[in-house]
Design a protein around this motif. Structure first.
Motif, short mmCIF file in Angstrom:
data_model
loop_
_atom_site.label_atom_id
_atom_site.label_comp_id
_atom_site.label_asym_id
_atom_site.label_seq_id
_atom_site.Cartn_x
_atom_site.Cartn_y
_atom_site.Cartn_z
N ALA A 1 0.84 -1.20 0.00
CA ALA A 1 0.00 0.00 0.00
C ALA A 1 0.88 1.25 0.00
CB ALA A 1 -0.93 0.00 1.22
N TRP A 2 1.96 1.20 0.76
CA TRP A 2 2.89 2.34 0.75
C TRP A 2 3.46 2.55 -0.65
CZ3 TRP A 2 6.57 2.51 5.64
CH2 TRP A 2 5.83 3.00 6.73
N GLY A 3 3.77 1.43 -1.33
CA GLY A 3 4.27 1.54 -2.70
C GLY A 3 3.27 2.25 -3.60
N ILE A 4 2.00 1.91 -3.41
CA ILE A 4 0.94 2.53 -4.22
C ILE A 4 0.85 4.02 -3.90
CG2 ILE A 4 -1.56 2.60 -4.60
CD1 ILE A 4 -1.55 -0.44 -3.86
N ARG A 5 0.80 4.34 -2.59
CA ARG A 5 0.62 5.74 -2.20
C ARG A 5 1.87 6.57 -2.54
NH1 ARG A 5 -4.04 7.20 -2.91
NH2 ARG A 5 -2.91 9.13 -2.83
N ALA A 6 3.05 5.96 -2.51
CA ALA A 6 4.25 6.71 -2.87
C ALA A 6 4.19 7.13 -4.33
CB ALA A 6 5.50 5.86 -2.60
N GLU A 7 3.72 6.21 -5.17
CA GLU A 7 3.61 6.55 -6.60
C GLU A 7 2.57 7.66 -6.81
OE1 GLU A 7 5.16 5.42 -9.50
OE2 GLU A 7 3.95 7.05 -10.35
N LEU A 8 1.47 7.58 -6.02
CA LEU A 8 0.36 8.51 -6.25
C LEU A 8 0.53 9.83 -5.48
CD1 LEU A 8 -2.65 6.03 -6.12
CD2 LEU A 8 -1.66 7.14 -8.12
N MET A 9 1.65 9.99 -4.78
CA MET A 9 1.83 11.19 -3.97
C MET A 9 1.86 12.43 -4.87
SD MET A 9 4.41 11.40 -0.85
CE MET A 9 4.48 12.76 0.28
N TYR A 10 2.51 12.31 -6.00
CA TYR A 10 2.58 13.42 -6.96
C TYR A 10 2.07 12.94 -8.31
CZ TYR A 10 5.79 15.33 -3.50
OH TYR A 10 6.34 15.78 -2.34
N PRO A 11 1.53 13.85 -9.12
CA PRO A 11 1.15 13.46 -10.49
C PRO A 11 2.40 13.13 -11.30
CG PRO A 11 0.85 15.83 -10.17
CD PRO A 11 1.22 15.26 -8.83
N GLY A 12 2.20 12.37 -12.35
CA GLY A 12 3.34 11.96 -13.18
C GLY A 12 3.86 10.62 -12.69
N MET A 13 4.73 10.01 -13.47
CA MET A 13 5.27 8.70 -13.11
C MET A 13 6.51 8.89 -12.25
SD MET A 13 3.05 6.85 -14.52
CE MET A 13 3.78 5.25 -14.28
N GLN A 14 6.48 8.32 -11.03
CA GLN A 14 7.59 8.54 -10.11
C GLN A 14 8.49 7.32 -9.95
OE1 GLN A 14 7.11 11.61 -8.92
NE2 GLN A 14 4.98 11.73 -9.55
N LEU A 15 7.92 6.23 -9.48
CA LEU A 15 8.74 5.14 -8.95
C LEU A 15 8.63 3.85 -9.75
CD1 LEU A 15 7.73 5.68 -5.22
CD2 LEU A 15 9.94 6.22 -6.25
N TRP A 16 7.41 3.47 -10.10
CA TRP A 16 7.19 2.15 -10.70
C TRP A 16 6.66 2.31 -12.11
CZ3 TRP A 16 9.28 0.26 -6.56
CH2 TRP A 16 8.88 0.69 -5.29
N ASP A 17 6.96 1.31 -12.95
CA ASP A 17 6.28 1.32 -14.23
C ASP A 17 4.84 0.84 -14.02
OD1 ASP A 17 6.33 -1.51 -14.28
OD2 ASP A 17 8.41 -1.43 -14.99
N PRO A 18 3.95 1.12 -14.96
CA PRO A 18 2.52 0.84 -14.73
C PRO A 18 2.24 -0.63 -14.39
CG PRO A 18 2.79 2.20 -16.66
CD PRO A 18 4.16 1.80 -16.25
N GLU A 19 2.97 -1.54 -15.05
CA GLU A 19 2.75 -2.96 -14.79
C GLU A 19 3.03 -3.28 -13.32
OE1 GLU A 19 1.78 -6.78 -16.44
OE2 GLU A 19 1.55 -4.73 -17.16
N ARG A 20 4.15 -2.76 -12.82
CA ARG A 20 4.52 -3.00 -11.42
C ARG A 20 3.49 -2.38 -10.48
NH1 ARG A 20 9.20 -4.79 -8.82
NH2 ARG A 20 9.01 -6.16 -10.59
#
Lengths: 530, 284
Positions: free
Chosen positions: A55-74
Motif C-alpha cells: 500500500a505504501w508503494g501505491i501511495r508513494a507513486e500517487l503522492m505526486y502526479p506523473g510517473m515517479q517510482l514504478w512502471d505501470p505494470e509494477r
C-alpha cells in the motif's frame, strides 16, 4: 508467545502422555486451539505488514502526479497483491485466529472438534503465502489483473497467475476445513445448558460466517479453475469466439465476492457486540434481533452479487433487482447499529482502548455503510464505478470496519491470552493515531472519486494532486501507527500488570471464568451453563 | 459427568501429518504451475508432492482408523464426524454449482447474445445460436454427445450401484458380513465399469466425433463437468476399496460404522450429480 502457560497441572484427568514436542516442533505439530489461534494471529499480522508495504508503494507513486517510482505494470501488481494479501492473508486469517482462541473458551469446549485438521488449516496458509509472494520474482512479475482476477486480463498474464490460482485453491481448502471445524465445534461441543440462543454473539456471527465460507469458497475455486483451463488447456469459458463470455467470470467471481465481504465483516460485528456491553456495563440490547439480522445479511448476500457489475451490461430488470436487493441489506445492518447505540444508551461507560476502537468502529463503519448505499444506487454507481469513491467506500468498511474490530478484539482479549494488562497509554495512542490517519488517507478519496479519478491507474490529472498528496501523507502515518500496536502487543506478551480472571469489570461470559492467562487446556470437563 | 477416565471429548496428540500435507501441496501447486509453463522441474515436483501426499493420507487416515478401532471415539465424536461429512458434501455441491451455473449462463445468455442484433451485424455474421454450440469463431464440424447410448447405460450402472451399496449397508446393520462384502464388491465393480465406459466415451469423442476440450464452450462445459464428476467417482471408488479392506479385516459393527456411512453419503452425492449431468449435459 512465550507467555502462554504450558502447565499440565491444570488439566486433571487429561490423558496426554507428557511427551509434547518443544521449540519449533511444538508449533508445527500442535493440536491446541490456543497455539493455533496464536499462529493465525501472528501470520495475519505478518501479512498485514507485507500488504501494508505494498500500500505504501501505491501511495508513494500517487503522492505526486506523473510517473515517479514504478512502471505501470509494477503498479498494477502492487494493487493486485495488496488486495489479495490483505483479504486472504491478513483479515480472514486474523478472524480465524480469534475463532480458534475464543470459540472453545466462549462455549465451554475443551478444544476445536477436529484438532489435527485445525493444525492443517493453519499450516496451509504459509504455503499459499509462499506461492503468492514468490510470484513477484517470476518472469513477468506478480499478477497485475486486480485482486478480482477478471478475465480476459487474468487469462493473458504470465506464469505468476498460475501461482496465484494454486495459492487460491490452497487457501480455499484451508478456509473450508477451518469453517467445517468451526461449525462442528459450535453445533456439537457447547457446554451443557449453552443453548443456541444463549451463545455469545461472536460465536453466532462465526457460525454464520463459516456457513458462508463453505458455500462460496468452492465457487471461487471453480472460477479460478476455469481461468486455469482457459489459460493452458484451450477451454473457452471466457472467450466469446468459442461461445463463452468474459462476463461469466464476473458473475461467478462476484457470487463468491459479495458473501466474501460479509465473511470479513460479520465476525467484526460479533467482536463489537461483545465489547460494547462490557464497557457500557449493560447486556446487549436486542440479542435475538442481532442474531436474526446477522442471518438476514448472510442470506441476502447471495442475491446481490451483480451490483458489482452495473456497468457491465445487464437487462434493466436485473439492474433493478440487484439495486433493490442491495439496498435491503441496509435494514438488518441498521438494526445492528441501532442495537449497539441502544446498548450504550444510559450505560455507565468507560473508554478503555477496546471500547475506543469499538465506538470508532461504529462511527466510521457506518460512514462506509452509507457510501455503500450510495454505490448501490445504480444510476449513481454508473458515475462512480471504478473511481476512488469505491476505493474510499470499501476501505471504510474493511479498514475502519474489519481491521478496527480486530484491534478492538485484540486489546479486549489480550489480557486473557497473555495474563498481563497492555499499556493503556500505548493503546489509546494507537487508536487516535489510527483513526486520524485513517480519515486523512481515505476521506479525500471520496472527493477524488466524485471528481472522476479512476482507480488502479498510476498517474492522474493535475487537478487531483492536492487530495492525493494528503492521502499519501495519511497512508504513511497510518502505517507507522501500526508499529505502536506491535510494541503494545509485544510489551504485553512480555510482562505488565497482572490481569485478573475477569479482566474487565463489566465482562460476562465463560472465557472470563478461567484464569488469565488461560491455561493450556481449559474446560476438559464442560462447565454447566445456567 | 458419568465417564470416570475417558475424556469428555477426544483431543488428539500433536501430529506430524499436517505439515507433510502442507509440504505436499506446496510442491504440487508450485510444480503444476511450473509444469504448465514448461519449466523442466515441474513434473518432478508434482510427483514428489504427490508421493508425500499419499504417505500423509496413509499415515493420517491410518491413525484415525486406529483411534476409532481403539475405542477413543465416543458418541459425541461420532456426531462431529457426521456434521463434518455433511458440510464437506455441501462444499462439493457448491463446487459443481459453479460449473453448472457456467453451463446455464452460456446456454441461456452468452450464446444467444452472440447472435443478438449488434453481435451478428458487427462481429459474427451469420452465427446461429443453436445449442450445442462451439461459438462463432469455431469452424470445424463436430458431433455432440448423444444421451441414449453409453450415458444412459452409465446412468443405470450408477443407480444400480447406489442400490447395491444400500444392500451392503443392510448386511452390515443385520450382522450379515457376506452380504456386506458382496454388496461393496458389486458397488466397486459397477463404479469401475462406469469409469471404463467413460474413458471409452472420451476416446470415441476425440477420435470419431471431433469433440474435444478445445471444441468451444460445448467442449469446455462437457469435458469439465463430466471430467470433474469422473474424478469424484474415482475418489469415491477408492474410498469404497478402503472400506472393503477394512471390512475384510473385521472392522465395523452394526452400531459403529460411520466411515462406511460417510463413504455411502459421498457415493450417493456423486450419483445425484450424475443425474444432473445426464439431464442437462447429455439429454436436454
Amino acid at each position: 508467545m512465550s507467555s502462554i502457560s504450558h502447565d499440565h497441572a491444570h488439566g486433571h484427568g487429561h490423558d496426554d502422555h507428557g511427551h509434547h514436542p518443544t521449540g519449533l516442533m511444538r508449533w508445527i505439530t500442535t493440536t491446541n486451539h490456543k497455539d493455533i489461534g496464536t499462529m493465525y494471529l501472528i501470520f495475519a499480522f505478518t501479512m498485514f505488514i507485507v500488504g501494508g508495504l505494498l500500500a505504501w508503494g501505491i501511495r508513494a507513486e500517487l503522492m505526486y502526479p506523473g510517473m515517479q517510482l514504478w512502471d505501470p505494470e509494477r503498479f498494477n501488481s502492487f494493487t493486485t497483491m495488496h488486495g489479495l494479501i490483505m483479504v486472504f492473508g491478513a483479515i480472514m486469517p486474523a478472524f480465524v485466529g480469534f475463532a480458534n482462541w475464543q470459540i472453545p473458551l466462549m462455549i465451554g469446549a475443551s478444544d476445536m472438534a477436529f484438532a489435527r485438521m485445525n493444525n492443517w488449516s493453519f499450516w496451509l496458509l504459509p504455503v499459499a503465502a509462499i506461492l503468492l509472494v514468490t510470484s513477484f520474482f517470476l518472469p513477468g512479475g506478480a499478477p497485475a489483473a486486480g485482486w478480482t482476477l477478471y478475465a480476459p486480463l487474468s487469462v493473458q498474464q504470465g506464469m505468476s497467475m498460475d501461482f496465484t490460482i494454486f495459492a487460491i485453491h490452497i487457501m480455499g481448502a484451508s478456509s473450508i476445513m477451518g469453517s467445517i471445524n468451526i461449525i462442528v465445534t459450535i453445533l456439537n461441543m457447547r457446554a451443557p445448558g449453552m443453548t443456541l440462543m444463549k451463545m455469545p454473539l461472536f460465536v453466532w456471527t462465526w457460525l454464520i460466517t463459516a456457513y458462508l465460507l463453505i458455500a462460496v469458497m468452492p465457487v471461487l475455486a471453480g472460477a479460478v479453475t476455469m481461468i486455469l483451463t482457459d489459460r493452458h488447456f484451450g477451454t473457452s469459458f471466457f472467450n466469446a469466439a468459442g461461445g463463452g463470455d468474459p462476463v461469466l467470470y464476473q458473475h461467478v467471481f462476484c457470487f463468491f465476492g459479495h458473501p466474501e465481504v460479509y465473511i470479513m465483516i460479520l465476525p467484526a460485528f460479533g467482536i463489537i457486540s461483545q465489547i460494547i456491553p462490557t464497557f457500557a456495563r449493560k447486556p446487549l440490547f436486542g440479542y435475538a434481533s442481532m442474531v436474526y439480522a446477522t442471518a438476514s445479511i448472510a442470506i441476502l448476500s447471495f442475491i446481490v452479487w451483480a451490483h458489482h457489475m452495473f456497468v457491465v451490461g445487464m437487462p434493466a430488470a436485473g439492474l433493478l433487482f440487484f439495486m433493490y436487493a442491495t439496498m435491503l441489506i441496509a435494514v438488518p445492518t441498521g438494526v445492528k447499529v441501532f442495537n449497539w447505540v441502544a446498548t450504550m444508551w444510559r450505560g455507565s461507560m468507560t473508554f478503555e482502548t477496546p471500547m475506543l476502537f469499538a465506538v470508532g468502529f461504529i462511527f466510521v463503519f457506518t460512514m462506509g455503510g452509507f457510501t455503500g448505499l450510495i454505490c448501490a444506487i445504480m444510476p449513481i454507481d454508473i458515475q462512480i464505478q471504478d473511481t476512488y469513491y469505491v476505493v474510499a467506500h470499501f476501505h471504510y468498511v474493511l479498514v475502519a470496519g474489519s481491521l478496527f474490530a480486530l484491534f478492538a478484539g485484540t486489546y479486549y482479549w489480550l489480557p486473557k491470552w497473555t495474563g498481563h494488562m497492555y499499556s493503556e497509554t500505548l493503546g489509546k495512542l494507537h487508536f487516535w493515531a489510527s483513526i486520524i490517519f485513517f480519515n486523512i488517507t481515505f476521506f479525500p478519496m471520496h472527493f477524488l472519486g466524485l471528481a472522476g479519478m479512476p482507480r488502479r491507474i498510476p498517474d492522474y490529472a493535475t487537478q487531483f494532486a492536492d487530495f492525493n498528496f494528503i492521502a499519501s501523507i495519511g497512508a504513511f502515518g497510518f502505517g507507522l501507527s501500526q508499529l505502536i500496536f506491535l510494541i503494545a502487543v509485544v510489551k504485553c506478551a512480555k510482562g505488565g500488570p497482572k490481569a485478573t480472571a475477569q479482566v474487565w469489570e463489566g465482562a460476562d461470559g465463560l472465557e472470563w471464568t478461567v484464569p488469565s492467562p488461560a491455561p493450556y487446556h481449559t474446560f476438559e470437563e464442560p462447565p454447566h451453563v445456567k | 459427568m458419568s465417564q470416570s477416565h475417558a475424556p469428555y471429548y477426544f483431543v488428539p496428540e500433536p501430529s506430524r501429518y499436517p505439515i507433510f500435507g502442507s509440504v505436499a501441496l506446496l510442491l504440487m501447486g508450485m510444480g503444476a504451475a511450473c509444469w504448465m509453463n514448461g519449466v523442466n522441474a515441474g513434473p518432478y515436483m508434482v510427483a514428489g508432492g504427490f508421493a508425500i501426499l499419499i504417505y500423509m493420507l496413509f499415515g493420517w487416515f491410518g491413525q484415525v482408523v486406529g483411534e476409532s478401532e481403539g475405542g477413543k471415539y465416543n458418541q459425541r465424536v461420532d456426531v462431529s464426524f457426521r456434521w463434518s461429512m455433511g458440510w464437506f458434501i455441501f462444499s462439493e455441491v457448491m463446487f459443481f454449482a459453479a460449473f453448472f451455473g457456467a453451463l446455464f449462463y452460456v446456454r441461456v445468455l452468452s450464446v444467444p447474445d452472440l447472435a443478438g442484433l449488434e453481435s451478428r451485424t458487427l462481429l459474427w455474421n451469420g452465427f446461429t445460436p443453436a445449442w450445442p454450440s462451439a461459438g462463432p469463431g469455431f469452424s470445424e464440424a463436430f458431433t455432440p454427445m448423444g444421451a441414449w447410448g453409453i450415458p444412459a447405460i452409465n446412468t443405470l450402472l450408477l443407480l444400480t450401484s447406489g442400490a447395491t451399496l444400500t444392500w451392503a449397508h443392510w448386511g452390515l446393520v443385520n450382522g450379515n458380513r457376506g452380504q456386506l462384502k458382496l454388496g461393496l464388491l458389486l458397488t466397486i465393480l459397477l463404479g469401475a465399469v462406469f469409469l471404463c465406459l467413460q474413458v471409452y466415451e472420451y476416446v470415441h469423442a476425440y477420435h470419431e466425433l471431433n469433440l474435444k476440450l478445445t471444441t468451444g464452450i460445448y467442449g469446455s462445459t462437457f469435458f469439465m463437468l463430466t471430467g470433474f464428476h469422473g474424478f469424484h467417482v474415482t475418489l469415491g471408488a477408492t474410498m469404497l476399496i478402503v472400506i472393503l479392506c477394512r471390512v475384510m479385516r473385521g472392522h465395523f459393527t452394526a452400531d459403529h460404522h460411520f466411515a462406511f456411512e460417510a463413504v455411502a453419503w459421498y457415493w450417493h452425492f456423486v450419483d445425484v450429480v450424475w443425474l444432473g449431468l445426464f439431464v442437462v449435459v447429455y439429454w436436454l
